[in-house]
Design a protein around this motif. Structure first.
Motif, PDB file in Angstrom:
ATOM      1  N   PHE A 146       9.634  18.226  84.830  1.00 39.30           N
ATOM      2  CA  PHE A 146      10.278  17.033  84.892  1.00 39.30           C
ATOM      3  C   PHE A 146       9.358  15.677  84.804  1.00 39.30           C
ATOM      4  O   PHE A 146       9.484  14.791  84.021  1.00 39.30           O
ATOM      5  N   THR A 189      15.815  25.361  81.567  1.00 37.59           N
ATOM      6  CA  THR A 189      16.502  24.189  82.256  1.00 37.59           C
ATOM      7  C   THR A 189      15.959  22.818  81.263  1.00 37.59           C
ATOM      8  O   THR A 189      16.630  21.989  81.084  1.00 37.59           O
ATOM      9  N   MET A 190      14.527  22.760  81.083  1.00 41.96           N
ATOM     10  CA  MET A 190      14.013  21.840  80.265  1.00 41.96           C
ATOM     11  C   MET A 190      14.734  21.520  78.914  1.00 41.96           C
ATOM     12  O   MET A 190      14.568  20.247  78.436  1.00 41.96           O
ATOM     13  N   LYS A 219      18.126  19.830  79.517  1.00 37.37           N
ATOM     14  CA  LYS A 219      17.937  18.545  80.407  1.00 37.37           C
ATOM     15  C   LYS A 219      17.362  17.290  79.450  1.00 37.37           C
ATOM     16  O   LYS A 219      17.756  16.220  79.476  1.00 37.37           O
ATOM     17  N   TYR A 220      16.317  17.580  78.654  1.00 36.29           N
ATOM     18  CA  TYR A 220      15.525  16.705  77.899  1.00 36.29           C
ATOM     19  C   TYR A 220      15.949  16.577  76.320  1.00 36.29           C
ATOM     20  O   TYR A 220      15.124  16.073  75.663  1.00 36.29           O
ATOM     21  N   LYS A 229      29.849  21.816  82.138  1.00 42.04           N
ATOM     22  CA  LYS A 229      28.591  21.656  82.703  1.00 42.04           C
ATOM     23  C   LYS A 229      27.696  20.481  82.156  1.00 42.04           C
ATOM     24  O   LYS A 229      26.747  19.748  82.813  1.00 42.04           O
ATOM     25  N   VAL A 230      27.578  20.537  80.798  1.00 49.54           N
ATOM     26  CA  VAL A 230      27.284  19.365  80.056  1.00 49.54           C
ATOM     27  C   VAL A 230      27.844  18.667  79.237  1.00 49.54           C
ATOM     28  O   VAL A 230      28.806  19.507  78.737  1.00 49.54           O
TER      29      VAL A 230
END
Length: 265
Positions: free
Chosen positions: A71, A167-168, A171-172, A200-201
């Motif tokens: 993050f 996750t990265m 997320k990005y 979820k996204v």
């Protein structure tokens, strides 16, 4: 523009076995025989259950540190697209050149390029971004058969745990472009599809590059999965299949389509 010298392009570099263990590089007899993920997921040997139970809570702190590191490193990255593909793709294969073109086109469209940081198609996308003067990101993973990030990565984070790394990727990034690949590529593809399909996204376009390679998967989804009712017709529209780099970049940078996926049953 003068091209930069890629990292690690040194004829005197050591030929010893090496591995990236999270943020740490180890070589020679320091290379561990197992990976952190393996030690987390393997059942404990007989008679060692008590020690394993006591050690497990400490792993939570290491997992937490991976999320904090990821993050913190990527929070100010800006618009980006994740590109996936096989680590086995050779530099003289057409898919490698396709990856270079995708990476370059994304940078020219104003996006950073995120890959798994490995060789093959990942390296190709990083190379295209690097040559275009953009931000080339590699999110590496501790594996027994890979020794670190490819030399075209400008911004790299190495992970011990697959789930923290994955996750990265989502997320990005504003979307995925998926080059021909194997189990790892399929894993990322279907995880992203599941996240979009279950909402979820949102606004997360996914493009498959290579009609010859991915066409059979599309045919199976239509003829088998759809006909058996395990997916809905709208779910298939979550994927865009193309051979055209400009179309792929345009689709992924313009955002998701207006199609609303149906929730999983």
């Amino acid at each position: 523009m003068e091209r930069r010298q890629p990292a690690g392009d040194d004829e005197s570099a050591t030929s010893e076995p090496s591995r990236q263990v999270g943020p740490v590089t180890v070589r020679g007899d320091q290379v561990p025989r197992t990976t952190t993920d393996q030690r987390l997921l393997d059942a404990p040997p007989p008679g060692e259950l008590a020690d394993w139970l006591h050690a497990d809570p400490w792993r939570v702190l290491r997992i937490q540190s991976e999320f904090v590191e990821g993050f913190g490193t990527l929070a100010e990255l800006g618009p980006a697209v994740s590109v996936f593909g096989s680590a086995r793709t050779k530099p003289d294969h057409p898919t490698y050149e396709l990856g270079v073109r995708v990476g370059r086109a994304l940078v020219e469209a104003g996006y950073a390029v995120i890959t798994g940081g490995g060789p093959g198609a990942m390296e190709a996308a990083n190379k295209g971004a690097w040559e275009a003067g953009g931000t080339s990101v590699g999110l590496g993973i501790e594996l027994p058969f890979e020794s670190g990030l490819n030399p075209y990565v400008d911004l790299g984070v190495n992970f011990r745990y697959f789930f923290a790394r994955k996750t990265m990727f989502v997320k990005y990034a504003q979307g995925f472009i998926v080059l021909p690949g194997g189990f790892g590529t399929l894993d990322e593809l279907f995880e992203a599809l599941t996240l979009v399909q279950t909402r979820k996204v949102t606004s997360f376009p996914i493009v498959l590059m290579g009609t010859d390679y991915w066409g059979g998967l599309f045919d199976w989804l239509r003829s088998t999965a759809l006909s058996n009712g395990t997916v809905n017709a709208a779910d298939l529209d979550l994927l865009r299949l193309t051979d055209d780099v400009d179309e792929a970049v345009r689709h992924v940078t313009q955002g998701a389509t207006d199609i609303e996926p149906h929730p999983a049953e």
